[in-house]
Design a protein around this motif. Structure first.
Motif, PDB file in Angstrom:
ATOM      1  N   VAL A 159       1.070   7.995  -4.501  1.00  0.00           N
ATOM      2  CA  VAL A 159       1.879   7.036  -3.667  1.00  0.00           C
ATOM      3  C   VAL A 159       0.941   5.901  -3.737  1.00  0.00           C
ATOM      4  N   GLU A 160      -0.079   5.976  -4.281  1.00  0.00           N
ATOM      5  CA  GLU A 160      -1.020   4.394  -3.931  1.00  0.00           C
ATOM      6  C   GLU A 160      -0.557   3.411  -4.894  1.00  0.00           C
ATOM      7  N   THR A 161      -0.413   2.466  -4.247  1.00  0.00           N
ATOM      8  CA  THR A 161      -0.111   1.138  -5.067  1.00  0.00           C
ATOM      9  C   THR A 161      -1.028   0.041  -4.971  1.00  0.00           C
ATOM     10  N   HIS A 162      -1.464  -0.374  -6.134  1.00  0.00           N
ATOM     11  CA  HIS A 162      -2.379  -1.773  -6.108  1.00  0.00           C
ATOM     12  C   HIS A 162      -3.593  -1.116  -5.759  1.00  0.00           C
ATOM     13  N   GLY A 163      -4.213   0.120  -5.788  1.00  0.00           N
ATOM     14  CA  GLY A 163      -5.261   0.703  -5.364  1.00  0.00           C
ATOM     15  C   GLY A 163      -5.579   0.611  -3.907  1.00  0.00           C
ATOM     16  N   GLU A 164      -4.248   0.482  -3.065  1.00  0.00           N
ATOM     17  CA  GLU A 164      -4.477   0.746  -1.606  1.00  0.00           C
ATOM     18  C   GLU A 164      -3.874   1.842  -1.114  1.00  0.00           C
ATOM     19  N   LEU A 165      -4.368   2.317   0.120  1.00  0.00           N
ATOM     20  CA  LEU A 165      -3.561   3.390   0.920  1.00  0.00           C
ATOM     21  C   LEU A 165      -3.777   3.435   2.235  1.00  0.00           C
ATOM     22  N   LEU A 166      -2.769   3.564   2.958  1.00  0.00           N
ATOM     23  CA  LEU A 166      -2.855   3.868   4.287  1.00  0.00           C
ATOM     24  C   LEU A 166      -2.649   5.281   4.445  1.00  0.00           C
ATOM     25  N   VAL A 167      -3.470   6.121   5.245  1.00  0.00           N
ATOM     26  CA  VAL A 167      -3.410   7.247   5.867  1.00  0.00           C
ATOM     27  C   VAL A 167      -2.837   7.515   7.043  1.00  0.00           C
TER      28      VAL A 167
ATOM     29  N   ALA B 236       0.979  -1.195  -0.048  1.00  0.00           N
ATOM     30  CA  ALA B 236      -0.053  -0.023   0.083  1.00  0.00           C
ATOM     31  C   ALA B 236       0.793   1.290   0.089  1.00  0.00           C
ATOM     32  N   GLY B 237       0.333   2.344  -0.420  1.00  0.00           N
ATOM     33  CA  GLY B 237       0.985   3.540  -0.363  1.00  0.00           C
ATOM     34  C   GLY B 237       0.687   4.164   1.033  1.00  0.00           C
ATOM     35  N   ILE B 238       1.736   5.123   1.517  1.00  0.00           N
ATOM     36  CA  ILE B 238       1.452   5.729   2.844  1.00  0.00           C
ATOM     37  C   ILE B 238       1.618   6.995   2.505  1.00  0.00           C
ATOM     38  N   LEU B 239       0.306   7.773   3.111  1.00  0.00           N
ATOM     39  CA  LEU B 239       0.227   9.204   2.854  1.00  0.00           C
ATOM     40  C   LEU B 239       0.017   9.803   4.575  1.00  0.00           C
ATOM     41  N   ILE B 240       0.838  10.873   4.891  1.00  0.00           N
ATOM     42  CA  ILE B 240       1.098  11.442   6.229  1.00  0.00           C
ATOM     43  C   ILE B 240       0.054  12.631   5.869  1.00  0.00           C
TER      44      ILE B 240
ATOM     45  N   GLU C  93      10.074   4.521  -0.651  1.00  0.00           N
ATOM     46  CA  GLU C  93       8.926   4.602  -1.871  1.00  0.00           C
ATOM     47  C   GLU C  93       7.404   4.688  -1.336  1.00  0.00           C
ATOM     48  N   HIS C  94       6.932   5.375  -2.041  1.00  0.00           N
ATOM     49  CA  HIS C  94       5.384   5.210  -2.074  1.00  0.00           C
ATOM     50  C   HIS C  94       4.931   5.928  -0.677  1.00  0.00           C
ATOM     51  N   ILE C  95       5.624   7.019  -0.242  1.00  0.00           N
ATOM     52  CA  ILE C  95       5.328   7.628   0.874  1.00  0.00           C
ATOM     53  C   ILE C  95       5.565   8.994   0.751  1.00  0.00           C
ATOM     54  N   GLN C  96       4.291   9.730   0.965  1.00  0.00           N
ATOM     55  CA  GLN C  96       4.422  11.356   1.045  1.00  0.00           C
ATOM     56  C   GLN C  96       3.764  12.018   2.281  1.00  0.00           C
ATOM     57  N   ALA C  97       4.068  13.180   2.216  1.00  0.00           N
ATOM     58  CA  ALA C  97       3.586  13.906   3.284  1.00  0.00           C
ATOM     59  C   ALA C  97       2.767  15.151   2.806  1.00  0.00           C
ATOM     60  N   VAL C  98       1.588  15.551   3.469  1.00  0.00           N
ATOM     61  CA  VAL C  98       0.807  16.737   3.190  1.00  0.00           C
ATOM     62  C   VAL C  98       0.608  17.527   4.233  1.00  0.00           C
ATOM     63  N   ASP C  99       1.144  18.633   4.641  1.00  0.00           N
ATOM     64  CA  ASP C  99       1.153  19.583   5.424  1.00  0.00           C
ATOM     65  C   ASP C  99      -0.436  20.436   5.158  1.00  0.00           C
ATOM     66  N   ILE C 100      -1.070  20.470   6.266  1.00  0.00           N
ATOM     67  CA  ILE C 100      -2.043  21.365   6.201  1.00  0.00           C
ATOM     68  C   ILE C 100      -2.107  22.612   6.922  1.00  0.00           C
ATOM     69  N   PRO C 101      -1.851  23.829   6.206  1.00  0.00           N
ATOM     70  CA  PRO C 101      -1.729  24.920   6.895  1.00  0.00           C
ATOM     71  C   PRO C 101      -3.102  25.496   7.648  1.00  0.00           C
ATOM     72  N   ALA C 102      -2.764  26.326   8.510  1.00  0.00           N
ATOM     73  CA  ALA C 102      -4.109  26.886   9.185  1.00  0.00           C
ATOM     74  C   ALA C 102      -4.928  27.680   8.298  1.00  0.00           C
ATOM     75  N   HIS C 103      -6.041  27.716   8.076  1.00  0.00           N
ATOM     76  CA  HIS C 103      -6.668  28.767   7.197  1.00  0.00           C
ATOM     77  C   HIS C 103      -6.697  28.278   5.904  1.00  0.00           C
ATOM     78  N   GLU C 104      -6.345  27.311   5.571  1.00  0.00           N
ATOM     79  CA  GLU C 104      -6.350  26.617   4.084  1.00  0.00           C
ATOM     80  C   GLU C 104      -7.691  26.290   3.784  1.00  0.00           C
ATOM     81  N   ASP C 105      -8.201  26.875   2.713  1.00  0.00           N
ATOM     82  CA  ASP C 105      -9.598  26.237   2.328  1.00  0.00           C
ATOM     83  C   ASP C 105      -9.475  24.750   1.930  1.00  0.00           C
ATOM     84  N   ALA C 106     -10.372  23.978   2.700  1.00  0.00           N
ATOM     85  CA  ALA C 106     -10.678  22.529   2.595  1.00  0.00           C
ATOM     86  C   ALA C 106     -10.538  22.060   1.347  1.00  0.00           C
TER      87      ALA C 106
END
Length: 146
Positions: A56-64, A2-6, A29-42
Motif C-alpha cells: 500500500v505504500e506510495t511515495h515512501g509514506e505510510l499512515l498506520v 500516503a498508503g494507509i494500513l489498518i 486505493e492504497h488501503i489494507q487491513a491486517v487482523d492480528i489474531p490472539a496468540h499469533e507469533d509476533a
C-alpha cells in the motif's frame, strides 16, 4: 499521497475496511487491513504487516492506524519504524493508536495529502468524533474537608 494500513485485533481491522467500503462504495486505493489474531507469533504478524505495508505504500509514506496503544497490533506496527531497514524499505511511517470510525473516514477523505498533514487531520477527526450524546450527566462530588 500516503498508503494507509489498518492493524488491529481480529476482526477489527477487517471490519474497519468493510466500513470504508460501505461508505465509499469500494475499498479505496492504497488501503489494507491486517487482523492480528490472539496468540499469533509476533514474527508472523510482523511479516504479514510488512507485506501489507509494501503493497500500500506510495511515495515512501505510510499512515498506520491501530486500535490500542501497547497491545500487540500497535507493537507490531511500531516495528515498521524500527526494523524496516532490514527489509530494504525506506518508509516514512506515522502511527496513530485509538482507531475509531471518524478517524478512518478522515484518513480516507484526505489520503491524497502529504503524510504529515494527513496524520494531523486523521488525528483531529478521531478526537473530534468522540462526543457525548444527550444532556449533561449529573456528577456528584464530595468535598474533602481538612
Amino acid at each position: 499521497m500516503a498508503g494507509i494500513l489498518i492493524i488491529a485485533h481480529t476482526p477489527i481491522a477487517s471490519a474497519m475496511l468493510s466500513f470504508a467500503e460501505h461508505v465509499y462504495g469500494s475499498i479505496p486505493e492504497h488501503i489494507q487491513a491486517v487482523d492480528i489474531p490472539a496468540h499469533e507469533d509476533a514474527k508472523i504478524s510482523f511479516e504479514r504487516v510488512l507485506a501489507a505495508a509494501k503493497a500500500v505504500e506510495t511515495h515512501g509514506e505510510l499512515l498506520v492506524l491501530t486500535d490500542v496503544m501497547g497491545a500487540t497490533p500497535a507493537n507490531v506496527a511500531s516495528r515498521l519504524m524500527t526494523q524496516q531497514n532490514n527489509s530494504g524499505m525506506k518508509l516514512k511511517v506515522q502511527i496513530l493508536a485509538g482507531l475509531n470510525l471518524p478517524m478512518l473516514m478522515r484518513a480516507v477523505s484526505y489520503k491524497d495529502d502529504a503524510l504529515d498533514a494527513l496524520t494531523q487531520k486523521t488525528l483531529q477527526g478521531g478526537q473530534n468524533g468522540i462526543l457525548r450524546l444527550g444532556g449533561v450527566a449529573n456528577v456528584e462530588t464530595t468535598e474533602v474537608q481538612d
